[in-house]
Design an enzyme around this catalytic site. Sequence first.
Site, PDB file in Angstrom:
ATOM      1  N   GLU A 146      51.649  38.419  36.469  1.00 27.16           N
ATOM      2  CA  GLU A 146      50.696  38.408  37.600  1.00 27.16           C
ATOM      3  C   GLU A 146      50.521  36.980  38.111  1.00 27.16           C
ATOM      4  O   GLU A 146      50.630  36.016  37.343  1.00 27.16           O
ATOM      5  CB  GLU A 146      49.337  38.961  37.128  1.00 27.16           C
ATOM      6  CG  GLU A 146      48.271  38.916  38.219  1.00 27.16           C
ATOM      7  CD  GLU A 146      47.030  39.771  37.921  1.00 27.16           C
ATOM      8  OE1 GLU A 146      46.931  40.346  36.822  1.00 27.16           O
ATOM      9  OE2 GLU A 146      46.167  39.856  38.815  1.00 27.16           O
ATOM     10  N   ASN A 173      44.959  42.597  39.507  1.00 26.72           N
ATOM     11  CA  ASN A 173      43.929  42.466  40.531  1.00 26.72           C
ATOM     12  C   ASN A 173      44.428  41.664  41.727  1.00 26.72           C
ATOM     13  O   ASN A 173      44.004  41.893  42.863  1.00 26.72           O
ATOM     14  CB  ASN A 173      42.680  41.805  39.938  1.00 26.72           C
ATOM     15  CG  ASN A 173      42.067  42.631  38.814  1.00 26.72           C
ATOM     16  OD1 ASN A 173      42.336  43.823  38.688  1.00 26.72           O
ATOM     17  ND2 ASN A 173      41.256  42.014  37.984  1.00 26.72           N
ATOM     18  N   ASN A 200      46.659  48.866  42.184  1.00 23.28           N
ATOM     19  CA  ASN A 200      46.255  48.504  40.835  1.00 23.28           C
ATOM     20  C   ASN A 200      44.781  48.822  40.604  1.00 23.28           C
ATOM     21  O   ASN A 200      43.931  48.443  41.415  1.00 23.28           O
ATOM     22  CB  ASN A 200      46.457  46.996  40.617  1.00 23.28           C
ATOM     23  CG  ASN A 200      45.979  46.544  39.246  1.00 23.28           C
ATOM     24  OD1 ASN A 200      46.589  46.885  38.224  1.00 23.28           O
ATOM     25  ND2 ASN A 200      44.881  45.791  39.203  1.00 23.28           N
ATOM     26  N   GLU A 201      44.481  49.529  39.537  1.00 23.65           N
ATOM     27  CA  GLU A 201      43.096  49.796  39.102  1.00 23.65           C
ATOM     28  C   GLU A 201      42.159  50.060  40.280  1.00 23.65           C
ATOM     29  O   GLU A 201      41.122  49.408  40.425  1.00 23.65           O
ATOM     30  CB  GLU A 201      42.587  48.625  38.250  1.00 23.65           C
ATOM     31  CG  GLU A 201      43.368  48.457  36.972  1.00 23.65           C
ATOM     32  CD  GLU A 201      42.754  47.477  35.972  1.00 23.65           C
ATOM     33  OE1 GLU A 201      41.828  46.743  36.339  1.00 23.65           O
ATOM     34  OE2 GLU A 201      43.228  47.461  34.818  1.00 23.65           O
ATOM     35  N   TYR A 249      42.807  47.335  26.824  1.00 23.46           N
ATOM     36  CA  TYR A 249      42.741  46.068  26.082  1.00 23.46           C
ATOM     37  C   TYR A 249      41.718  46.226  24.968  1.00 23.46           C
ATOM     38  O   TYR A 249      40.669  46.828  25.179  1.00 23.46           O
ATOM     39  CB  TYR A 249      42.280  44.931  27.003  1.00 23.46           C
ATOM     40  CG  TYR A 249      43.234  44.643  28.143  1.00 23.46           C
ATOM     41  CD1 TYR A 249      44.368  43.864  27.945  1.00 23.46           C
ATOM     42  CD2 TYR A 249      42.986  45.142  29.422  1.00 23.46           C
ATOM     43  CE1 TYR A 249      45.233  43.586  28.998  1.00 23.46           C
ATOM     44  CE2 TYR A 249      43.848  44.871  30.477  1.00 23.46           C
ATOM     45  CZ  TYR A 249      44.971  44.095  30.263  1.00 23.46           C
ATOM     46  OH  TYR A 249      45.828  43.819  31.293  1.00 23.46           O
ATOM     47  N   GLU A 308      49.586  48.284  31.369  1.00 18.89           N
ATOM     48  CA  GLU A 308      48.801  47.132  30.896  1.00 18.89           C
ATOM     49  C   GLU A 308      48.243  47.492  29.531  1.00 18.89           C
ATOM     50  O   GLU A 308      47.433  48.425  29.425  1.00 18.89           O
ATOM     51  CB  GLU A 308      47.653  46.774  31.847  1.00 18.89           C
ATOM     52  CG  GLU A 308      48.101  46.082  33.102  1.00 18.89           C
ATOM     53  CD  GLU A 308      46.943  45.532  33.936  1.00 18.89           C
ATOM     54  OE1 GLU A 308      45.929  45.103  33.357  1.00 18.89           O
ATOM     55  OE2 GLU A 308      47.074  45.559  35.175  1.00 18.89           O
ATOM     56  N   GLN A 347      49.844  40.083  29.268  1.00 17.94           N
ATOM     57  CA  GLN A 347      50.930  39.812  30.194  1.00 17.94           C
ATOM     58  C   GLN A 347      52.055  39.121  29.435  1.00 17.94           C
ATOM     59  O   GLN A 347      52.174  39.401  28.248  1.00 17.94           O
ATOM     60  CB  GLN A 347      50.392  39.018  31.361  1.00 17.94           C
ATOM     61  CG  GLN A 347      49.282  39.816  32.107  1.00 17.94           C
ATOM     62  CD  GLN A 347      48.829  39.214  33.426  1.00 17.94           C
ATOM     63  OE1 GLN A 347      49.407  38.304  33.965  1.00 17.94           O
ATOM     64  NE2 GLN A 347      47.720  39.742  33.960  1.00 17.94           N
TER      65      GLN A 347
HETATM   66  O1  AHR Z   1      45.758  41.679  33.004  1.00 19.97           O
HETATM   67  C1  AHR Z   1      44.573  41.109  33.476  1.00 19.97           C
HETATM   68  C2  AHR Z   1      43.834  42.014  34.447  1.00 19.97           C
HETATM   69  O2  AHR Z   1      43.377  43.142  33.736  1.00 19.97           O
HETATM   70  C3  AHR Z   1      44.673  42.608  35.566  1.00 19.97           C
HETATM   71  O3  AHR Z   1      44.735  41.776  36.668  1.00 19.97           O
HETATM   72  C4  AHR Z   1      43.935  43.855  35.901  1.00 19.97           C
HETATM   73  O4  AHR Z   1      44.782  44.873  36.375  1.00 19.97           O
HETATM   74  C5  AHR Z   1      43.239  44.243  34.604  1.00 19.97           C
HETATM   75  O5  AHR Z   1      41.899  44.504  34.803  1.00 19.97           O
END
Ligand code: AHR
Length: 500
Positions: free
Chosen positions: A27, A72, A172-173, A244, A292, A349
């Site tokens: 990103e 994002n 994305n999201e 995450y 992700e 990432q």
């Molecule tokens: O990977 C970091 C961020 O986490 C990304 O930009 C977003 O898609 C997610 O919230």
Amino acid sequence: MQKAKLTLDKDFTISEVDPRLFGGFVEHLGRHIYTGIYEPEHPTADEQGFRQDVIDLVKDLRMPVMRYPGGNFVSGYRWEDGVGAKDQRPARLDLAWGAKEPNTFGTNEFADWCKKVNSAPMLAVNLGTRGPEQAQELVEYCNHPGGTYWSDWRKSHGYANPHNVKLWCLGNEMDGPWQMGSKTAFEYGRIANEAAKLMKWTDPSIETVLCGSSGRGMRTFGKWEWESLHESYDNVDYLSLHTYYGNASDDTPSFLAQPDNMADFIRESVALSDAVGASKKSKKKIHMSFDEWNVWYQTPDQVDQDEKWSVGRHQLEQKYTMEDALVVGGMLITLLTHADRVKVGCIAQVVNVIGPVMTDPGGSAWKQSIYHPFEAAATYGQGTVLHSLIDAPTYDSKSRDKASVVMVASVLGEDSLTVFAVNRDPSGQPVELTGNLRGFENWSGVQHSVLINDDLKARNTADAPSRVAPQSAETLPTLDGANFTAILPPYSWNVIRFTL
Ligand code: AHR
């Protein structure tokens, strides 16, 4: 010592592994691009300004796909800013991360960098502040051979051949209030469907990924998938999942149990997709793109670094520990054991930003602890995943009950069988793993590598890049016909390879 029993049968298979399960995610964020991948002044920089030391480390991670440019960031991105003569590219405010985006690295540089790390781009289009028209134009720019406005524009930028990008993320999201241009499930499902339609009309060979909920904990999880898939089912091929985990409250047993929650999230997302398919009486199956996933503590100080609106701020620079590597190992095992429905995966990432590779600007690049389980899984996790029947003690923790003290995935390759295992027993004891491998009597050897450290908070740094690194197990597994016995040290990631 704890004891665990593993039973495998050559004929009891889960699925072939799609090699794209071990992809990455790049990103425009923090120092991922600027001073990570791209640093023209760096001593190892190649003719395009790409750091060769980083290319070498990423190449060894064997990532067949690389998601880009966000995250994002993509929800405010104008892809046209990042192509053509560099001295004419505009600098813009990146509202997602409060940084200045100089646009000296864009789609074409990314495609070139992917080739250098033996990967293929997986591009995300902006469905936040933009829409189907600009998404279609990017597909035409990247994939159309020539003779049209956008494809000829690419040619004029020095790229005579199309990039042939196969995988496309539809935003994305989009459920997240933090996202530029976030939407309701219905709004998103409609715009994603229309974008995917135009993109596929431009290049029918592409595949599209619909944004699932940005996390299982979202209030709208379930309803989001149901509604947005209803609007777009026929024009999408994958549903995205993001997760995450962190250990901010320093509760190790709970943290190590988190990969089991990832497994539930996969099963629930598959069920939701199949429910939409059933309601539509469709023969089509939507597969999962876990694009992700990683360990990330998400502390605010990781974002608010350096001057706002500067280029390459220190952001999300998670320094990974030994125990983080165990959770990443558990997440890799979870992806493998769900390989029947998860076809694409992207660790989030790759460089500096919650990444397995770290760099110092102008200095060295090194492997973080999480690099090692990923490299092993990407290297040996190719082939057919077998059902791993595990009989082991369990433990309860805040994040969930009845977590097995041992996590296992087994992959049958061309000439080897690999057993990946995490010992996460909170009592800190070794586990004796005995295996009965039905149909595998004729192996010719065994290797056992372990990732361990007495200090669960141990990290690799520029000065000590190998503090957490794999080593050979102290004692090799013993073999007896179709049976083996291996010792999994306390808090360890294990790769046991039988040569057939
Ligand atoms: O990977 C970091 C961020 O986490 C990304 O930009 C977003 O898609 C997610 O919230």
